[in-house]
Scaffold this active site. Sequence first.
Site, PDB file in Angstrom:
ATOM      1  N   ARG A   1      -0.089 -14.511   4.344  1.00 27.27           N
ATOM      2  CA  ARG A   1      -0.626 -13.668   5.308  1.00 27.27           C
ATOM      3  C   ARG A   1      -0.268 -13.809   6.369  1.00 27.27           C
ATOM      4  NH1 ARG A   1      -5.818 -11.639   4.919  1.00 27.27           N
ATOM      5  NH2 ARG A   1      -6.484 -11.707   6.518  1.00 27.27           N
TER       6      ARG A   1
ATOM      7  N   ASN B   1      -1.276  -0.880   7.398  1.00 26.21           N
ATOM      8  CA  ASN B   1      -0.590  -1.806   8.403  1.00 26.21           C
ATOM      9  C   ASN B   1      -0.115  -2.667   6.835  1.00 26.21           C
ATOM     10  OD1 ASN B   1      -2.686  -2.348   6.193  1.00 26.21           O
ATOM     11  ND2 ASN B   1      -4.118  -3.865   7.781  1.00 26.21           N
TER      12      ASN B   1
ATOM     13  N   ARG C   1       4.050  -5.887   8.820  1.00 28.81           N
ATOM     14  CA  ARG C   1       3.621  -5.341   9.900  1.00 28.81           C
ATOM     15  C   ARG C   1       4.442  -4.943  10.768  1.00 28.81           C
ATOM     16  NH1 ARG C   1      -2.716  -7.873   8.120  1.00 28.81           N
ATOM     17  NH2 ARG C   1      -2.387  -6.449   6.275  1.00 28.81           N
TER      18      ARG C   1
ATOM     19  N   HIS D   1      -1.585  -4.994   1.854  1.00 24.83           N
ATOM     20  CA  HIS D   1      -2.628  -6.264   1.766  1.00 24.83           C
ATOM     21  C   HIS D   1      -2.559  -7.607   1.128  1.00 24.83           C
ATOM     22  CE1 HIS D   1      -6.929  -8.037   0.192  1.00 24.83           C
ATOM     23  NE2 HIS D   1      -5.880  -8.346  -1.028  1.00 24.83           N
TER      24      HIS D   1
ATOM     25  N   TYR E   1     -12.362  -3.054  -3.773  1.00 23.97           N
ATOM     26  CA  TYR E   1     -12.264  -3.049  -2.008  1.00 23.97           C
ATOM     27  C   TYR E   1     -14.025  -3.285  -1.927  1.00 23.97           C
ATOM     28  CZ  TYR E   1      -8.360  -2.385   0.529  1.00 23.97           C
ATOM     29  OH  TYR E   1      -6.844  -2.211   0.843  1.00 23.97           O
TER      30      TYR E   1
ATOM     31  N   GLU F   1      -9.142 -11.532  -7.373  1.00 26.52           N
ATOM     32  CA  GLU F   1      -8.408 -10.064  -7.077  1.00 26.52           C
ATOM     33  C   GLU F   1      -7.145  -9.956  -7.874  1.00 26.52           C
ATOM     34  OE1 GLU F   1      -8.936  -9.584  -2.006  1.00 26.52           O
ATOM     35  OE2 GLU F   1      -6.447 -10.729  -2.842  1.00 26.52           O
TER      36      GLU F   1
ATOM     37  N   LYS G   1       1.037  -1.196   0.323  1.00 28.55           N
ATOM     38  CA  LYS G   1      -0.110   0.173  -0.024  1.00 28.55           C
ATOM     39  C   LYS G   1       0.759   1.062  -0.181  1.00 28.55           C
ATOM     40  CE  LYS G   1      -3.802  -2.515   3.259  1.00 28.55           C
ATOM     41  NZ  LYS G   1      -4.730  -2.461   3.936  1.00 28.55           N
TER      42      LYS G   1
HETATM   43  P1  IDP Z   1      -6.691  -7.700   6.223  1.00 35.47           P
HETATM   44  O1  IDP Z   1      -6.011  -6.607   5.488  1.00 35.47           O
HETATM   45  O2  IDP Z   1      -5.321  -8.069   7.566  1.00 35.47           O
HETATM   46  O3  IDP Z   1      -7.319  -9.045   5.691  1.00 35.47           O
HETATM   47  P2  IDP Z   1      -9.234  -6.449   6.349  1.00 35.47           P
HETATM   48  O4  IDP Z   1     -10.344  -7.470   7.651  1.00 35.47           O
HETATM   49  O5  IDP Z   1      -9.942  -6.971   4.988  1.00 35.47           O
HETATM   50  O6  IDP Z   1      -7.611  -6.598   7.189  1.00 35.47           O
HETATM   51  O7  IDP Z   1      -9.256  -4.860   6.656  1.00 35.47           O
HETATM   52  C1  IDP Z   1      -9.181  -4.689   5.529  1.00 35.47           C
HETATM   53  C2  IDP Z   1      -8.237  -3.162   5.616  1.00 35.47           C
HETATM   54  O8  IDP Z   1      -8.686  -2.346   6.697  1.00 35.47           O
HETATM   55  C3  IDP Z   1      -7.099  -3.594   6.591  1.00 35.47           C
HETATM   56  O9  IDP Z   1      -5.923  -3.843   6.061  1.00 35.47           O
HETATM   57  C4  IDP Z   1      -6.940  -2.496   7.313  1.00 35.47           C
HETATM   58  O10 IDP Z   1      -6.263  -1.379   6.934  1.00 35.47           O
HETATM   59  C5  IDP Z   1      -8.379  -1.523   7.734  1.00 35.47           C
HETATM   60  N1  IDP Z   1      -8.824  -1.711   8.714  1.00 35.47           N
HETATM   61  C6  IDP Z   1      -9.352  -3.127   9.055  1.00 35.47           C
HETATM   62  N2  IDP Z   1      -9.544  -2.516  10.841  1.00 35.47           N
HETATM   63  C7  IDP Z   1      -9.384  -1.572  10.806  1.00 35.47           C
HETATM   64  C8  IDP Z   1     -10.105  -0.982  11.980  1.00 35.47           C
HETATM   65  O11 IDP Z   1     -10.250  -1.220  12.711  1.00 35.47           O
HETATM   66  N3  IDP Z   1      -9.781   1.075  11.673  1.00 35.47           N
HETATM   67  C9  IDP Z   1      -9.156   0.951  10.432  1.00 35.47           C
HETATM   68  N4  IDP Z   1      -9.027   0.410   9.388  1.00 35.47           N
HETATM   69  C10 IDP Z   1      -9.754  -0.880   9.424  1.00 35.47           C
HETATM   70 MG    MG Z   2      -8.423  -8.413   4.443  1.00 37.69          MG
END
Ligand code: IDP
Ligand code: MG
Length: 187
Positions: free
Chosen positions: A114, A152, A131, A155, A49, A166, A9
């Site tokens: 992951r 973070n 991360r 992805h 998304y 994807e 990202k």
């Molecule tokens: P992942 O990237 O670990 O698969 P997902 O649940 O798919 O996590 O969420 C997508 C993205 O949304 C995360 O990578 C993160 O950047 C963001 N995100 C997830 N939870 C939160 C939150 O509680 N607050 C703000 N952003 C969040």
């Molecule tokens: Mg995800």
Amino acid sequence: MERTLILLKHDAVSKGITGRIISRFEDAGLKITAMKMVWADEDLAGQHYKLDEAWAKKLYDRTKKVFDEEGKEMPYKDHMHMGQKIQGWNKKFLQEGPIIALVLEGPHAVEVGRDMLGHTEPRQAAPGTIRGDFAKLESYNLADKKQRVLRNIAHGSDTPENAEHEIHTWFTKEELHEYAKDLDKHF
Ligand code: IDP
Ligand code: MG
């Protein structure tokens, strides 16, 4: 053989750490079969998304656990309210600057990818994960305080089925390459 889609990202690009992250995947033995820099538009961000209820539920429960532990009120009324907000922030962040998209191939590539990224919340990501090593101070608390998405670094696809979907969102057939790598003889 399995494939996964990784997006470095814009926080990774602007910190200048993409080469070091890509090296980690190469060191683990994963094969890069596609890679490019992309500045996503609203349409591409929306394709990547999507708001799906099961995802929103997982998202809500995972974040709520931390807010509960800290005795803080969740700033969202339910999972769909949170899902909508986070999806919007994710789409916005994806369009903030160029990202690097790559396809990695290898046995269990989705799970390995992951694992190497670590927990969604960098604060909870173990040292040694991407991360955990490159964004440890980022947290749900900070993201909430700043009213923005969790930064973070990367992805990674969460299932082999989602990975295939994807991969086709980000790459054309011509951009996906097949070639032999030295390590292939072991699999
Ligand atoms: P992942 O990237 O670990 O698969 P997902 O649940 O798919 O996590 O969420 C997508 C993205 O949304 C995360 O990578 C993160 O950047 C963001 N995100 C997830 N939870 C939160 C939150 O509680 N607050 C703000 N952003 C969040
Ligand atoms: Mg995800």
